[in-house]
Structure formats: C-alpha cells, structure tokens
Design an enzyme around this catalytic site. Structure first.
Site, PDB file in Angstrom:
ATOM      1  N   GLU A 102      -8.686   3.399   0.766  1.00 18.29           N
ATOM      2  CA  GLU A 102      -9.162   4.632   0.139  1.00 18.29           C
ATOM      3  C   GLU A 102      -9.646   4.380  -1.286  1.00 18.29           C
ATOM      4  O   GLU A 102     -10.659   4.936  -1.715  1.00 18.29           O
ATOM      5  CB  GLU A 102      -8.046   5.684   0.132  1.00 18.29           C
ATOM      6  CG  GLU A 102      -7.564   6.091   1.517  1.00 18.29           C
ATOM      7  CD  GLU A 102      -6.383   5.276   2.021  1.00 18.29           C
ATOM      8  OE1 GLU A 102      -5.563   5.831   2.774  1.00 18.29           O
ATOM      9  OE2 GLU A 102      -6.276   4.082   1.670  1.00 18.29           O
ATOM     10  N   GLY A 143       7.689 -24.802  24.109  1.00 15.94           N
ATOM     11  CA  GLY A 143       7.217 -25.243  25.395  1.00 15.94           C
ATOM     12  C   GLY A 143       7.422 -24.235  26.511  1.00 15.94           C
ATOM     13  O   GLY A 143       7.718 -23.063  26.276  1.00 15.94           O
TER      14      GLY A 143
END
Length: 343
Positions: free
Chosen positions: A46, A282
């Site tokens: 803004e 993994g």
C-alpha cells in the site's frame, strides 16, 4: 485484483516471513498507482502503491479505489499500519481479496477502515489470493510450515541405484529450475542417509537469490563433520536427540521425539518461524511426510528415457491431485497438491 496478484508475485523469495502483497489504486477505471511488498522489513504494498502516484494525480487519491490482495495491516510491525495510511489519504473505497490470518491483523485492518467510514469490499479473487500465500496461511492456521516434497525418478519409478551409488536423473536445465525453487523457500531438509550418501550442498548455486536455511535430521549425531552441510557456507540446523548447541553457522537442535519425529520437528520449525520447507529426500523421509499427511505440495521429476533396475523405489503419494505438468528436455515435472490442504 488480477493485477494486484501479478504484482504480489514479484516479491517471491524476498518478503518471507511476510506474505506477498500487491496493491493498485484506480481512479475512474484508470490506474494511477501500483506497488507491491518488495523486501521484508521495508515498505508494504500500500505504501509503495500510494507513493508511486505522480504529482499531477495526487489530488485524485481521495476519489479513488484501492485494490489490495491482502487485508491492510493494523498493527506496528517493522513498518507503521497500512490501514492508518489509507485513512490519512482519505481513500473512500478499498477492495480486499482476503483477510489476513495473522493474529495481529485478522479482521482488525478491515474493521479500522470501516470505523473510519471507508467502504470495504472483501472476497474478490479470495481463493487465488490465499493460494498465492499458501505458505503464510498454512503457517498461521496449521501452526507448521508449508511442506513441499521433491524427488527425481527414473521412468520405472526408482530414485537411486540398488547400491545407492550416485546416478544423475534430472536434466541439467531441470537442475537450474530446482535451484530456483530452493531460492523461493525458507528452508531445505534432508534425512541422515541422503546427507551421508549424496553429500549434498543444498545451496542454489545454479540460480541467483538467497540460499535456504539447511536442515538435516541426524538423531544420534553420526554424520561426519566433513560433509558439505557442515562447511559453514549457509546456516544449518541439525535436528537430533542428543544436544542443543550453536557454533557459527551450525546449530544443534534437540528434539523430544520419543514417539514420533515429524510432529516434534514441525513444532520446532514453527517455533523457529520457518514458514516453508523444501524436502529433498531421501525416500524414507519423504514417505513419512506422505504417510502422516504432513505435506502440501509435491514436485516429481521423471526422466522419460532413464531406467534404473532393482533400485530404491520412489515415494508413493496419496490424497493428491495433479495441478500441472511441464516438459524440460527428457524430463516431465509433475506438480501435485494435497487435496485436503490450502493451495
């Protein structure tokens, strides 16, 4: 509002833990100002939007409508409240895509504007705005980071050789995209076996921008200090069950995970203020996130011409919906969302 969302996206990778926000100021169907939150700790959307209005158009501000992709803040954080700025400039109409789920705001900005006599409309492109800031919303509503799972697999669904020796699966160009992904997230996580067998650096050296915080699970602190993860190049947190300790860029964080590791890990990550985690392996760790439904997005890279026989099987997703596919050279990148979560 579509333009607000376009602008907001320009802040990706630069504004976390703040949300990405865009703002557009319109006078009689003409955009007279626009801006977005560019850097964490600096001016909000803004402020940049109103500040962009040229001198000749400033007199039109009190006759204009402000469009903003997230509820204007009403509290003093790194910057003053944007709601106060809107009131100060006598902007009569404000259109907001969605409310801010952060407890310091959550309706207070809208209320402040309405109490000042400003006409506020809420809910324009709400779903799109929430999706843009899914990390922010997940962090504040679920009290955990937004979790992105990623792996590369062969055309027959394996992610590693049988003996865990290194095999290159994804294409060089895809690797650059993966490093771009890394730059967009707060942190990157691997398990003990991946750290040991692959010895990854977990940096985004093939892309510009910041490196994510590196996270590794090493319950009994068995990983050797010679690994790339311990080179001090990027702050690294080692989640373990032994000690709390900090030395330079290396942090040992003790988890109370007597029953289940992931809930303890996610609680710790929330307490550390980490809004998003990119999980790169993994297979066992990835599957744990899936089985316990602690995932929001998965990005799966499949090499269409590579087969790996008798290798490590890739994780198996559930509760997923395919959002998109992308082809890069020999690779197909499939993005999935968890059907039950914000996206």
């Amino acid at each position: 509002m579509h333009r607000c969302l376009q602008l907001a996206k320009l802040g990706a990778g630069h504004v976390a833990p703040n949300p990405m926000v865009g703002a557009v100021l319109v006078h009689q169907h003409r955009i007279i100002g626009e801006g977005y939150h560019e850097v964490y700790g600096q001016a909000h959307a803004e402020v940049n939007c109103i500040g962009s209005v040229i001198e000749d158009d400033k007199k039109l501000i009190p006759e204009s409508t402000l469009y903003v992709s997230l509820e204007p803040c009403a509290h003093h954080g790194k910057t003053p409240p944007c709601a106060d700025l809107i009131i100060k400039h006598n902007i009569p109409h404000v259109v907001v895509a969605c409310r801010d789920s952060y407890k310091e705001v959550n309706g207070k900005g809208i209320q402040k504007l309405q109490q000042a006599g400003i006409n506020v409309m809420v809910g324009i492109l709400q779903k799109e705005a929430q999706g843009l800031n899914s990390r922010f919303f997940t962090f504040h509503t679920k009290q955990r980071p937004y979790i992105i799972l990623k792996w590369a697999q062969s055309n027959n669904g394996n992610i590693a050789n049988e003996d865990f020796s290194l095999v290159k699966i994804s294409h060089d160009i895809t690797d650059r995209l993966v490093h771009k992904w890394r730059s967009e997230e707060a942190a990157i996580l691997v398990g003990t076996n991946t750290a040991l067998k692959d010895n990854p650096s977990l940096t985004n050296r093939l892309w510009q921008g910041k490196n994510p915080l590196r996270l590794v699970i090493d319950k009994q602190l068995q990983l050797p200090p010679t690994l790339h993860l311990y080179d001090g190049a990027v702050k690294t947190i080692v989640f373990n069950e032994v000690k709390n300790e900090e030395q330079n860029n290396l942090v040992y964080y003790k988890l109370d995970a007597s029953e289940n590791l992931l809930p303890a890990l996610l609680t710790a990550l929330h307490q550390l203020g980490i809004q998003s985690v990119f999980v790169e392996g993994g297979a066992t760790l990835l599957q744990s996130f899936i089985n316990q439904n602690y995932w929001d997005e998965a990005r799966v890279i499949t090499n269409g011409i590579l087969s790996i026989n008798n290798g490590t099987k890739a994780p198996q997703l559930n509760n997923n919906s395919l959002a998109s596919t992308q082809k890069i050279a020999t690779d197909t990148i499939s993005t999935y969302f968890n059907k039950h979560h914000i996206h």
